[in-house]
Structure formats: C-alpha cells, structure tokens
Scaffold this motif. Structure first.
Motif, PDB file in Angstrom:
ATOM      1  N   ALA A  30       0.807  -1.228   0.000  1.00 38.58           N
ATOM      2  CA  ALA A  30       0.000   0.000   0.000  1.00 38.58           C
ATOM      3  C   ALA A  30       0.839   1.276   0.000  1.00 38.58           C
ATOM      4  N   PRO A  31       1.804   1.445   0.920  1.00 35.32           N
ATOM      5  CA  PRO A  31       2.587   2.695   0.911  1.00 35.32           C
ATOM      6  C   PRO A  31       3.374   2.886  -0.387  1.00 35.32           C
ATOM      7  N   ALA A  32       3.941   1.783  -0.915  1.00 33.62           N
ATOM      8  CA  ALA A  32       4.728   1.889  -2.144  1.00 33.62           C
ATOM      9  C   ALA A  32       3.831   2.283  -3.321  1.00 33.62           C
ATOM     10  N   TYR A  33       2.633   1.682  -3.395  1.00 30.39           N
ATOM     11  CA  TYR A  33       1.715   2.034  -4.480  1.00 30.39           C
ATOM     12  C   TYR A  33       1.275   3.487  -4.364  1.00 30.39           C
ATOM     13  N   ALA A  34       0.972   3.919  -3.140  1.00 28.71           N
ATOM     14  CA  ALA A  34       0.535   5.305  -2.938  1.00 28.71           C
ATOM     15  C   ALA A  34       1.633   6.286  -3.343  1.00 28.71           C
ATOM     16  N   VAL A  43      -3.986  10.108 -15.706  1.00 25.91           N
ATOM     17  CA  VAL A  43      -4.815   9.013 -15.208  1.00 25.91           C
ATOM     18  C   VAL A  43      -4.362   7.673 -15.774  1.00 25.91           C
ATOM     19  N   PHE A  44      -4.140   7.618 -17.093  1.00 24.88           N
ATOM     20  CA  PHE A  44      -3.860   6.344 -17.728  1.00 24.88           C
ATOM     21  C   PHE A  44      -2.478   5.801 -17.369  1.00 24.88           C
ATOM     22  N   ALA A  45      -1.557   6.668 -17.003  1.00 22.68           N
ATOM     23  CA  ALA A  45      -0.231   6.196 -16.614  1.00 22.68           C
ATOM     24  C   ALA A  45      -0.280   5.397 -15.327  1.00 22.68           C
ATOM     25  N   ASN A  46      -1.314   5.612 -14.534  1.00 26.61           N
ATOM     26  CA  ASN A  46      -1.418   4.903 -13.266  1.00 26.61           C
ATOM     27  C   ASN A  46      -1.994   3.497 -13.418  1.00 26.61           C
ATOM     28  N   LEU A  47      -2.628   3.203 -14.548  1.00 21.95           N
ATOM     29  CA  LEU A  47      -3.314   1.923 -14.709  1.00 21.95           C
ATOM     30  C   LEU A  47      -2.376   0.710 -14.652  1.00 21.95           C
ATOM     31  N   PRO A  48      -1.210   0.718 -15.337  1.00 22.47           N
ATOM     32  CA  PRO A  48      -0.322  -0.447 -15.201  1.00 22.47           C
ATOM     33  C   PRO A  48       0.140  -0.671 -13.767  1.00 22.47           C
ATOM     34  N   LEU A  49       0.400   0.418 -13.059  1.00 21.64           N
ATOM     35  CA  LEU A  49       0.814   0.304 -11.664  1.00 21.64           C
ATOM     36  C   LEU A  49      -0.302  -0.313 -10.826  1.00 21.64           C
ATOM     37  N   LEU A  50      -1.519   0.150 -11.053  1.00 18.97           N
ATOM     38  CA  LEU A  50      -2.669  -0.385 -10.335  1.00 18.97           C
ATOM     39  C   LEU A  50      -2.881  -1.861 -10.669  1.00 18.97           C
ATOM     40  N   ALA A  51      -2.698  -2.217 -11.940  1.00 22.64           N
ATOM     41  CA  ALA A  51      -2.867  -3.605 -12.351  1.00 22.64           C
ATOM     42  C   ALA A  51      -1.857  -4.510 -11.643  1.00 22.64           C
ATOM     43  N   CYS A  52      -0.627  -4.063 -11.513  1.00 18.39           N
ATOM     44  CA  CYS A  52       0.382  -4.838 -10.788  1.00 18.39           C
ATOM     45  C   CYS A  52      -0.005  -5.003  -9.327  1.00 18.39           C
ATOM     46  N   TYR A  53      -0.518  -3.946  -8.732  1.00 19.12           N
ATOM     47  CA  TYR A  53      -0.936  -3.983  -7.335  1.00 19.12           C
ATOM     48  C   TYR A  53      -2.048  -5.011  -7.134  1.00 19.12           C
ATOM     49  N   GLY A  54      -3.067  -4.970  -7.987  1.00 20.58           N
ATOM     50  CA  GLY A  54      -4.159  -5.928  -7.875  1.00 20.58           C
ATOM     51  C   GLY A  54      -3.712  -7.347  -8.166  1.00 20.58           C
ATOM     52  N   ALA A  55      -2.841  -7.508  -9.170  1.00 20.97           N
ATOM     53  CA  ALA A  55      -2.379  -8.841  -9.538  1.00 20.97           C
ATOM     54  C   ALA A  55      -1.558  -9.472  -8.419  1.00 20.97           C
ATOM     55  N   VAL A 163     -13.036   7.959 -12.106  1.00 22.79           N
ATOM     56  CA  VAL A 163     -11.709   7.338 -12.195  1.00 22.79           C
ATOM     57  C   VAL A 163     -11.438   6.519 -10.952  1.00 22.79           C
ATOM     58  N   TRP A 164     -11.755   7.062  -9.795  1.00 23.32           N
ATOM     59  CA  TRP A 164     -11.535   6.328  -8.538  1.00 23.32           C
ATOM     60  C   TRP A 164     -12.360   5.056  -8.485  1.00 23.32           C
ATOM     61  N   VAL A 165     -13.610   5.139  -8.925  1.00 23.13           N
ATOM     62  CA  VAL A 165     -14.468   3.948  -8.952  1.00 23.13           C
ATOM     63  C   VAL A 165     -13.887   2.903  -9.894  1.00 23.13           C
ATOM     64  N   ALA A 166     -13.425   3.350 -11.069  1.00 24.51           N
ATOM     65  CA  ALA A 166     -12.826   2.426 -12.027  1.00 24.51           C
ATOM     66  C   ALA A 166     -11.575   1.767 -11.445  1.00 24.51           C
ATOM     67  N   GLU A 167     -10.780   2.526 -10.720  1.00 21.37           N
ATOM     68  CA  GLU A 167      -9.591   1.964 -10.082  1.00 21.37           C
ATOM     69  C   GLU A 167      -9.963   0.873  -9.090  1.00 21.37           C
ATOM     70  N   CYS A 168     -10.968   1.140  -8.283  1.00 25.18           N
ATOM     71  CA  CYS A 168     -11.425   0.136  -7.318  1.00 25.18           C
ATOM     72  C   CYS A 168     -11.858  -1.137  -8.034  1.00 25.18           C
ATOM     73  N   LEU A 169     -12.643  -0.978  -9.097  1.00 16.90           N
ATOM     74  CA  LEU A 169     -13.145  -2.145  -9.811  1.00 16.90           C
ATOM     75  C   LEU A 169     -12.006  -2.939 -10.435  1.00 16.90           C
ATOM     76  N   ILE A 170     -11.019  -2.254 -11.026  1.00 20.84           N
ATOM     77  CA  ILE A 170      -9.882  -2.945 -11.642  1.00 20.84           C
ATOM     78  C   ILE A 170      -9.092  -3.712 -10.594  1.00 20.84           C
TER      79      ILE A 170
END
Length: 293
Positions: A30-34, A43-55, A163-170
């Motif tokens: 969590a701290p590293a992702y934040a 916004v879109f640059a954050n998606l790969p990072l978020l995907a790694c976090y969820g994965a 965007v925040w809702v989409a991040e949560c869902l991803i």
C-alpha cells in the motif's frame, strides 16, 4: 472421456488464510503504491501500476488458496476481495497523506517520501478517523490531482470520482480473478495433489479442409469429445492444426487436456483455445502422447 473438470467447492477453516494473505500483500504494498501513484503524469499512466498492485494481491490470495486446497473459486475470489479491501484502504490513506504533504510541489525525493511513510500514523489513520479521511478525499476531489493530455486543467469532480471507482473495480477484479483461477486449478483426490501442467505436445492433428466439417470437429472438441485427435492425420510441428496440452500427476488415474487450434491468417499464425479442462483417462492420455510427442 469423463467430461470436464470442475472444482467440487471444497473449503475448510484454513481458507481463512486467503483473506489474510491478500490483506498482508496489499497492506505491505500500500505505501509503495501510494507513493508511486502520487506523481503519475496522468490518469492512464497509473493503470499499469494499479494492475500490478491488484495482480500481486491476487497472487498472494491464490497461493493461500492452493496451500489450503480450497476448491471453491467463488469463495476464493470473494475472500481475496475481502482481504484486499484492507490494503487498498491503506493505500488510499497513504495517498491522501502524501497529497497533503507533498502533492503541490515537485517530487521531494524518495528518501523524504520513505521517511514520511515510515510513520504508520500517516497511512493507517483511515481506520482511526474515517470521517476526517472522507472529508479530505472530498476536498481533493474538488481540487483535482491527475491530468489528461487533452484537458487544460486537472481531472476533478465527477470525472475524478469515476476514475476512482474504475480503479477500485480494476483492483478488486484482478485480485478476485487471479485467486479464483488458483482455486480452479485441477485437483486429484486420488493423488491428493494438484495436477501439473505439461509442455504442449510437439505435433498436432491436421484440421479438415472443408469448412463445414471443421465446424463440426470444433463443436465436438468443445463439447469434450477428443475422438478426432485419435483418428485423424498428424500434423508436423508448427503446422496448422489442433495441439494438445495435458495436466497430470503420476498418482492420478486421470488428467485434463486443453486443445488449441492453430491456423495461418494473412501470412501470420493465430491460435485459439477450443477445449479447456477436458478430463482424460490415463490410457487415452498415453495414446495421444505416443501419437503426438
């Protein structure tokens, strides 16, 4: 043929380790992702990072599902989401703290950010003062953070909320999907072990040239009938046709087969899965291995 493999829904009290593993992984990250997402350019640059976090959260939950032999994909996915929620909230808390401390300035340096996040109070306060957290999040939503290249100002208000809702869902979809796949892995009660995937057999089975016959063959294979693979001409390595990949265990009297159809379109090779998880008895497996190896 015995049909298709389907997990029997087995679970136990040890399955509680699934949300614990998801919470541990997402909480530690969590701290590293934040910190990493704080200075994303858009916004879109954050998606790969978020995907790694969820994965990674899903992988931790999936490892716990396999370790506890939880054979219930729906339960494994739900527990992964349940555990990942704690870590995801921690990442939000850390991110809001970072925005308050550094958000309006140039990147302060990794050392300063790490020192700031080394104090747990700066990223666990969402659980101590939830109302204050939501007020700060609402204020950030009003002023905006990330940008988009086609907008002159930061994304804020309803677009940022979406965007925040989409991040949560991803995040939660990836965590749940990966954990559920781990619980779906073929398990043999006879061997008391998971089946092990084998390399794809070197040769394939030639596909019929007639379009109607090809459609009938693919329909049969998709329904789990692998008779065509035993009686039709063999295709050389790399040639168009149907290719087989087995999962098996030396102590199990059965295994599973995945069949992929490979063809050439427009000068390039394409492949599509036709059959997944078809249960095959050892005698039929040995026959196909001898024929196509």
């Amino acid at each position: 043929m015995l049909g298709f493999y389907c997990p029997n829904g087995r679970r136990s009290w040890f399955s509680i380790s699934i949300p614990l593993a998801a919470a541990a992984a997402s909480g530690l990250l969590a701290p590293a992702y934040a910190a990493a997402s704080l200075y994303m350019p858009n916004v879109f640059a954050n998606l790969p990072l978020l995907a790694c976090y969820g994965a990674l959260t899903g992988l931790a939950a999936g490892a716990a599902a396999r370790f506890t032999r939880t054979l219930n994909p729906q339960l494994a996915g739900f527990l992964a989401v349940l555990g990942g929620l704690a870590g995801f909230l921690l990442s939000w808390s850390a991110w809001v703290s970072l925005v308050d401390r550094f958000g309006g300035a140039d990147f302060p340096g990794a050392d300063r950010v790490a020192d700031f996040l080394s104090i747990p109070q700066f990223w666990i306060w969402i659980f101590e003062r939830p109302l204050e957290f939501f007020e700060r999040a609402r204020a950030i939503n009003g002023s905006g953070t990330w940008g988009l290249w086609f907008l002159s100002g930061p994304v804020k208000g309803i677009p940022l909320l979406l965007v925040w809702v989409a991040e949560c869902l991803i995040f939660f979809w990836l965590a749940a999907e990966i954990a559920a796949r781990a619980a779906w892995a073929p398990y043999s009660f006879e061997a008391e072990a998971y089946l092990r995937g084998e390399p794809r057999l070197r040769r394939g089975v030639a596909a019929p040239a007639d379009v109607m016959q090809l459609a009938r063959v693919m329909t049969g294979l998709a329904s789990g009938d692998l008779t065509y693979l035993h009686v039709s001409p063999v295709a050389g390595q790399g040639e168009p046709g149907f290719y087989v990949k087995f999962s098996s265990h030396e102590r199990s009297p059965w295994g599973t087969a995945d069949v992929t159809f490979c063809e050439r379109k427009g000068g390039r090779s394409t492949s599509s899965r036709v059959t997944r998880g078809a249960i095959v008895q050892n005698e039929a497996m040995r026959s196909l291995k001898a024929r196509l190896a």
